[in-house]
Design a protein around this motif. Structure first.
Motif, PDB file in Angstrom:
ATOM      1  N   PHE A   1      -0.146  17.465   2.127  1.00  0.00           N
ATOM      2  CA  PHE A   1       1.218  17.716   2.623  1.00  0.00           C
ATOM      3  C   PHE A   1       1.239  18.852   3.635  1.00  0.00           C
ATOM      4  O   PHE A   1       1.797  18.713   4.734  1.00  0.00           O
ATOM      5  N   LEU A   2       0.629  19.980   3.269  1.00  0.00           N
ATOM      6  CA  LEU A   2       0.728  21.174   4.118  1.00  0.00           C
ATOM      7  C   LEU A   2       0.110  20.946   5.501  1.00  0.00           C
ATOM      8  O   LEU A   2       0.657  21.396   6.517  1.00  0.00           O
TER       9      LEU A   2
ATOM     10  N   VAL B   1      -1.176  22.611  -8.728  1.00  0.00           N
ATOM     11  CA  VAL B   1      -1.252  22.305  -7.290  1.00  0.00           C
ATOM     12  C   VAL B   1      -1.159  20.790  -7.044  1.00  0.00           C
ATOM     13  O   VAL B   1      -0.577  20.347  -6.045  1.00  0.00           O
ATOM     14  N   PHE B   2      -1.705  19.978  -7.979  1.00  0.00           N
ATOM     15  CA  PHE B   2      -1.599  18.525  -7.838  1.00  0.00           C
ATOM     16  C   PHE B   2      -0.146  18.075  -7.984  1.00  0.00           C
ATOM     17  O   PHE B   2       0.359  17.267  -7.180  1.00  0.00           O
ATOM     18  N   GLY B   3       0.554  18.624  -8.998  1.00  0.00           N
ATOM     19  CA  GLY B   3       1.957  18.269  -9.194  1.00  0.00           C
ATOM     20  C   GLY B   3       2.816  18.675  -8.008  1.00  0.00           C
ATOM     21  O   GLY B   3       3.677  17.901  -7.558  1.00  0.00           O
TER      22      GLY B   3
ATOM     23  N   VAL C   1       0.846  -1.196   0.000  1.00  0.00           N
ATOM     24  CA  VAL C   1       0.000   0.000   0.000  1.00  0.00           C
ATOM     25  C   VAL C   1       0.880   1.243   0.000  1.00  0.00           C
ATOM     26  O   VAL C   1       1.814   1.348   0.795  1.00  0.00           O
ATOM     27  N   THR C   2       0.590   2.173  -0.884  1.00  0.00           N
ATOM     28  CA  THR C   2       1.326   3.436  -0.931  1.00  0.00           C
ATOM     29  C   THR C   2       0.366   4.597  -0.685  1.00  0.00           C
ATOM     30  O   THR C   2      -0.861   4.426  -0.730  1.00  0.00           O
ATOM     31  N   PHE C   3       0.945   5.771  -0.480  1.00  0.00           N
ATOM     32  CA  PHE C   3       0.086   6.944  -0.258  1.00  0.00           C
ATOM     33  C   PHE C   3      -0.704   7.295  -1.516  1.00  0.00           C
ATOM     34  O   PHE C   3      -1.802   7.864  -1.435  1.00  0.00           O
ATOM     35  N   VAL C   4      -0.180   6.931  -2.707  1.00  0.00           N
ATOM     36  CA  VAL C   4      -0.914   7.170  -3.956  1.00  0.00           C
ATOM     37  C   VAL C   4      -2.189   6.320  -3.989  1.00  0.00           C
ATOM     38  O   VAL C   4      -3.256   6.774  -4.406  1.00  0.00           O
TER      39      VAL C   4
ATOM     40  N   ALA D   1       4.695  15.953  -5.575  1.00  0.00           N
ATOM     41  CA  ALA D   1       6.156  15.994  -5.439  1.00  0.00           C
ATOM     42  C   ALA D   1       6.564  16.113  -3.967  1.00  0.00           C
ATOM     43  O   ALA D   1       7.495  15.433  -3.506  1.00  0.00           O
ATOM     44  N   LEU D   2       5.866  16.970  -3.219  1.00  0.00           N
ATOM     45  CA  LEU D   2       6.187  17.147  -1.799  1.00  0.00           C
ATOM     46  C   LEU D   2       5.866  15.876  -1.001  1.00  0.00           C
ATOM     47  O   LEU D   2       6.617  15.476  -0.110  1.00  0.00           O
ATOM     48  N   LEU D   3       4.734  15.234  -1.321  1.00  0.00           N
ATOM     49  CA  LEU D   3       4.371  13.992  -0.617  1.00  0.00           C
ATOM     50  C   LEU D   3       5.358  12.874  -0.946  1.00  0.00           C
ATOM     51  O   LEU D   3       5.707  12.063  -0.082  1.00  0.00           O
TER      52      LEU D   3
END
Length: 265
Positions: free
Chosen positions: A170-171, A247-249, A107-110, A253-255
């Motif tokens: 992320f934020l 904003v998705f990209g 399982v991944t965060f994606v 990237a941050l996650l």
């Protein structure tokens, strides 16, 4: 000798169907299976809001800004707005909601993000169909429906919710104070997304600022699909798509860089 556990890279391939199905079923049981009424409240919430707006504004003015049905006018603005809010909120909570599952190698965060996104889209598609069809039948509205336009507005709201939710995921985990700031910043959105007044009826001095609100374009697209005489020439789907993609990209990237640290918080 035990085989070493290989952990799947979050972006190595599309989320596995079995993993996604399991996560969606878990989301359904936890979101709608524990409270009395369950899924029914998802439909009753926008119906209650639309009914309240209809009663209040029908007492203040004689005719709605478009057409003859107050309920249809407010529903065409309120439903995509609530959809964006709900999807962005659920995506933002993906890591905390599936925190324990992220330690399993498969399982991944994606997977967690897309499971919540897919289920939310299915739920809101049902809400769109039930509420709008109910209003059309109840008010006996005669309209020429632009179905591709409705689908376009739905995709725009879903994409924007996914993008904003991913960045907020992320934020809000990295900076917990951001959740409070975001709640304050988005509170006026209900008033500045052209739910009550069409963009064309807003004083000209405010239009140049309002235009940069992506939700104005989504509401305009949905209304143009239901009101055949309405020409929403200000709508720019490309602007909404670019805004959502950026904003998705950025969020993805941050996650990708910080998701292990954030999952341990």
């Amino acid at each position: 000798m035990n085989e070493p556990i290989t952990r799947r890279h979050p972006l190595s391939r599309a989320p596995g169907l079995r993993t996604l199905s399991a996560l969606i079923l878990r989301e359904m049981s936890t979101s709608y299976g524990r409270s009395p009424g369950g899924f029914l409240w998802t439909i009753l919430e926008p119906v209650g809001g639309i009914a309240l707006l209809t009663v209040i504004f029908s007492l203040a003015v004689r005719v709605p800004p478009m057409g003859d049905s107050f309920a249809l006018f407010y529903a065409t603005g309120l439903l995509p707005f609530l959809m964006f809010l709900d999807i962005s909120r659920k995506i933002a909570q993906s890591l905390s909601f599936s925190k324990q599952l992220l330690f399993y190698p498969g399982v991944t965060f994606v997977d967690a993000i897309f499971a919540r996104f897919i289920l939310a889209c299915i739920v809101h598609a049902i809400v769109f169909a039930v509420v709008l069809w109910g209003i059309i039948l109840y008010d006996n509205v005669d309209l020429i429906l632009d179905l591709p336009g409705v689908v376009r507005a739905f995709i725009m709201a879903a994409g924007l919710g996914l993008g904003v939710g991913c960045l907020n995921c992320f934020l809000m985990r990295r900076f917990p104070l951001w959740a409070n700031i975001w709640a304050i910043v988005t509170r006026p959105l209900f008033l500045v997304s052209c739910i009550f007044i069409p963009f064309d009826a807003v004083p000209e001095s405010f239009r140049d600022v309002l235009w940069f609100n992506p939700l104005v374009h989504i509401v305009g697209t949905n209304r143009a699909a239901f009101y055949s005489t309405y020409r929403a020439e200000y709508v720019q789907p490309v602007y909404v798509a670019l805004f959502a993609a950026v904003v998705f990209g950025a969020g993805l990237a941050l996650l990708f860089k910080w998701h292990r640290d954030l999952a341990l918080r």
